[in-house]
Design an enzyme around this catalytic site. Structure first.
Site, PDB file in Angstrom:
ATOM      1  N   SER A  24      11.336  89.672 -21.878  1.00 59.19           N
ATOM      2  CA  SER A  24      11.847  89.857 -23.230  1.00 59.19           C
ATOM      3  C   SER A  24      11.206  88.959 -24.283  1.00 59.19           C
ATOM      4  CB  SER A  24      13.365  89.707 -23.267  1.00 59.19           C
ATOM      5  OG  SER A  24      13.821  90.429 -24.374  1.00 59.19           O
ATOM      6  N   SER A  25       9.886  89.059 -24.350  1.00 58.11           N
ATOM      7  CA  SER A  25       9.191  88.370 -25.433  1.00 58.11           C
ATOM      8  C   SER A  25       9.671  88.926 -26.771  1.00 58.11           C
ATOM      9  CB  SER A  25       7.680  88.566 -25.297  1.00 58.11           C
ATOM     10  OG  SER A  25       7.377  89.941 -25.312  1.00 58.11           O
ATOM     11  N   ASP A  47      19.255  91.453 -24.207  1.00 58.08           N
ATOM     12  CA  ASP A  47      18.209  90.437 -24.354  1.00 58.08           C
ATOM     13  C   ASP A  47      18.503  89.486 -25.506  1.00 58.08           C
ATOM     14  OD1 ASP A  47      17.126  91.945 -22.376  1.00 58.08           O
ATOM     15  OD2 ASP A  47      15.649  92.936 -23.655  1.00 58.08           O
ATOM     16  N   ASP A 103      23.357  97.897 -20.026  1.00 56.62           N
ATOM     17  CA  ASP A 103      23.848  97.450 -21.354  1.00 56.62           C
ATOM     18  C   ASP A 103      24.103  98.603 -22.314  1.00 56.62           C
ATOM     19  OD1 ASP A 103      21.100  97.836 -21.817  1.00 56.62           O
ATOM     20  OD2 ASP A 103      20.792  95.904 -22.818  1.00 56.62           O
ATOM     21  N   GLY A 122       5.351  91.883 -22.316  1.00 58.76           N
ATOM     22  CA  GLY A 122       5.304  93.017 -21.381  1.00 58.76           C
ATOM     23  C   GLY A 122       5.573  92.652 -19.939  1.00 58.76           C
TER      24      GLY A 122
HETATM   25  C1  GLA Z   1      15.133  96.005 -21.774  1.00 60.88           C
HETATM   26  C2  GLA Z   1      16.107  96.229 -22.931  1.00 60.88           C
HETATM   27  C3  GLA Z   1      17.519  95.786 -22.556  1.00 60.88           C
HETATM   28  C4  GLA Z   1      17.956  96.406 -21.232  1.00 60.88           C
HETATM   29  C5  GLA Z   1      16.875  96.223 -20.168  1.00 60.88           C
HETATM   30  C6  GLA Z   1      17.208  96.959 -18.914  1.00 60.88           C
HETATM   31  O1  GLA Z   1      14.974  94.659 -21.530  1.00 60.88           O
HETATM   32  O2  GLA Z   1      15.691  95.510 -24.058  1.00 60.88           O
HETATM   33  O3  GLA Z   1      18.399  96.133 -23.590  1.00 60.88           O
HETATM   34  O4  GLA Z   1      18.310  97.752 -21.395  1.00 60.88           O
HETATM   35  O5  GLA Z   1      15.610  96.670 -20.608  1.00 60.88           O
HETATM   36  O6  GLA Z   1      18.311  96.392 -18.293  1.00 60.88           O
END
Ligand code: GLA
Length: 412
Positions: free
Chosen positions: A140-141, A186, A40, A136
């Protein structure tokens, strides 16, 4: 009628913390990234989907000029920030998890072209946060917290920010207030996720499309194994990987690694040192895998029975192979996996998964495996047994499927 236990807990928690009812409840999901890791922030492609686990924020105005944040997860920690600080030029200096909330408040006031602000002088806002997204674990909390907060404040303050503007505001909070140099995947997944589909996102154009992904209808399951190993992206490996990618792009004379083709890679090998080359190769090949996966899903590869059962099996195996190749690239080229994540992937594939990979930023967290319906239990047991043999704590197992994105929840 309250919609679900999380909404109920947010309502009750708010009443307990502030002695009054909230004006509304907003919630946003965590995400699983099907494929497209560390692409990303290289202007590349990603294919995440929103999951059922969510963070809810109950909110109401108050009249003392403060942003007050209480939470079910940290009951001893109530954070109070003057809104004047939120409205000031620079980002608010709030550390820890409340930094996400204060950061979003700050960024939302700058997000939209229309009126954006906490409202009349002296007004404030009370928030109560509750969540069932494990922190963690690579789910993506942080985006769930940011996006639920962003939606709540956008509505309460009538800021008028679009979902796209909210995604950017939430990312800005993470980058500039929390200090994690993450991309926009995310927040996009959490805000734009839908049931029955993954969010294909072109991170340069910031344009997306829902591609069909309905494991149940296809007779499949997506198993998630959380290793319990925890990461934080504000420090260490994540930032150094990002720096390597930027170095590689500069050395190759392109705006971002998105602009490097598989063919260009041959030349890149001569220009870059071995480690930087492998970092770049991961990003370039991973972009290719995302595009191929999106094509396969658009074409219905997981459920298209043309040619009979054998042909369907082959198409699924090809989709699974993209997942496993992505993992190998993260393990060998990008070097962001751990022995436990590698073991979970190898075991899942040996136990009959079509494919498996680590999901999320890396250095811990979870693995996803695409398995035939009814096999999640068997594959999960095999991973647990392998973990036991090698002395790891048992993984937390669950199945996930694409779920709804952020919303204002029904409230009496
Ligand atoms: C985390 C970051 C995202 C992305 C991922 C890896 O989740 O928040 O932006 O870079 O790592 O793909």
């Amino acid at each position: 009628m309250l919609t679900d236990p999380l909404t109920g807990a947010a309502t009750k928690g708010f009443a307990g913390a502030y002695g009054t009812a909230p004006e509304g409840i907003w919630s946003a999901p965590g995400r699983v990234n099907l494929i497209g890791e560390h692409t990303d922030y290289n202007d590349g492609f990603v294919l995440p989907f929103a999951i059922g686990a969510r963070t809810a924020v109950a909110a109401a105005h108050r009249d003392d000029g403060f942003l007050v944040v209480a939470s079910a997860q940290y009951p001893d920690e109530v954070v109070t920030v003057p809104l004047a600080e939120i409205e000031a030029e620079g980002p608010p200096g709030v550390a820890g998890w409340p930094g996400y909330v204060a950061g979003v408040a700050w960024a939302v006031t700058r997000a939209s072209s229309g009126h954006a602000g906490p409202g009349p002088a002296g007004s404030g806002v009370s928030l109560y946060v509750t969540s069932d997204v494990p922190a963690g674990s690579g789910l993506s909390s942080s985006a769930a917290l940011e996006c639920a907060t962003g939606c709540a404040l956008n509505d309460l303050w009538q800021a008028g920010a679009s979902r796209g503007e909210l995604a950017r505001a939430c990312r800005r909070a993470e980058n500039e207030v929390v200090g994690a140099p993450t991309g926009i995947m995310d927040q996009f997944a959490s805000l734009f996720g839908e049931e029955g589909g993954a969010v294909f996102l072109d991170c340069r154009e910031v344009t997306g499309e829902i591609v069909p992904l309905d494991p149940e209808a296809a007779g499949l399951e997506i198993l998630l194994a959380d290793t319990g190993e925890r990461h934080a992206h504000a420090s260490g490996g994540y930032a150094s990987r990002r720096a390597s990618c930027e170095r590689a792009a500069e050395a190759l004379g392109v705006r971002a690694l998105r602009d490097v083709s598989a063919k260009d890679l041959e030349k890149a090998a001569a220009t870059l040192d071995d480690e930087t080359f492998r970092r770049a190769r991961h990003v370039v090949t991973e972009n290719g895998r995302v595009l191929e996966m999106a094509r396969a899903l658009r074409a219905g590869a997981l459920r298209d029975t043309t040619g009979g059962a054998g042909a369907l099996h082959q198409r699924r195996a090809a989709v699974g192979a993209l997942l496993t190749a992505s993992h190998a690239s993260m393990r060998d080229d990008f070097e962001i996996t751990t022995p436990a994540l590698d073991l979970a992937v190898e075991t899942a594939v040996r136990a009959g998964a079509f494919g498996a990979r680590m999901t999320g930023g890396g250095f811990g967290g979870s693995v996803l495996a695409l398995v035939p319906q009814g096999y999640a239990g068997v594959v999960g047991d095999e991973i647990t047994a392998a973990f036991d043999r090698d002395g790891y704590d048992p993984p937390a197992l669950s199945t996930v499927s694409p779920s709804a994105g952020a919303r204002r929840d029904t409230y009496p």
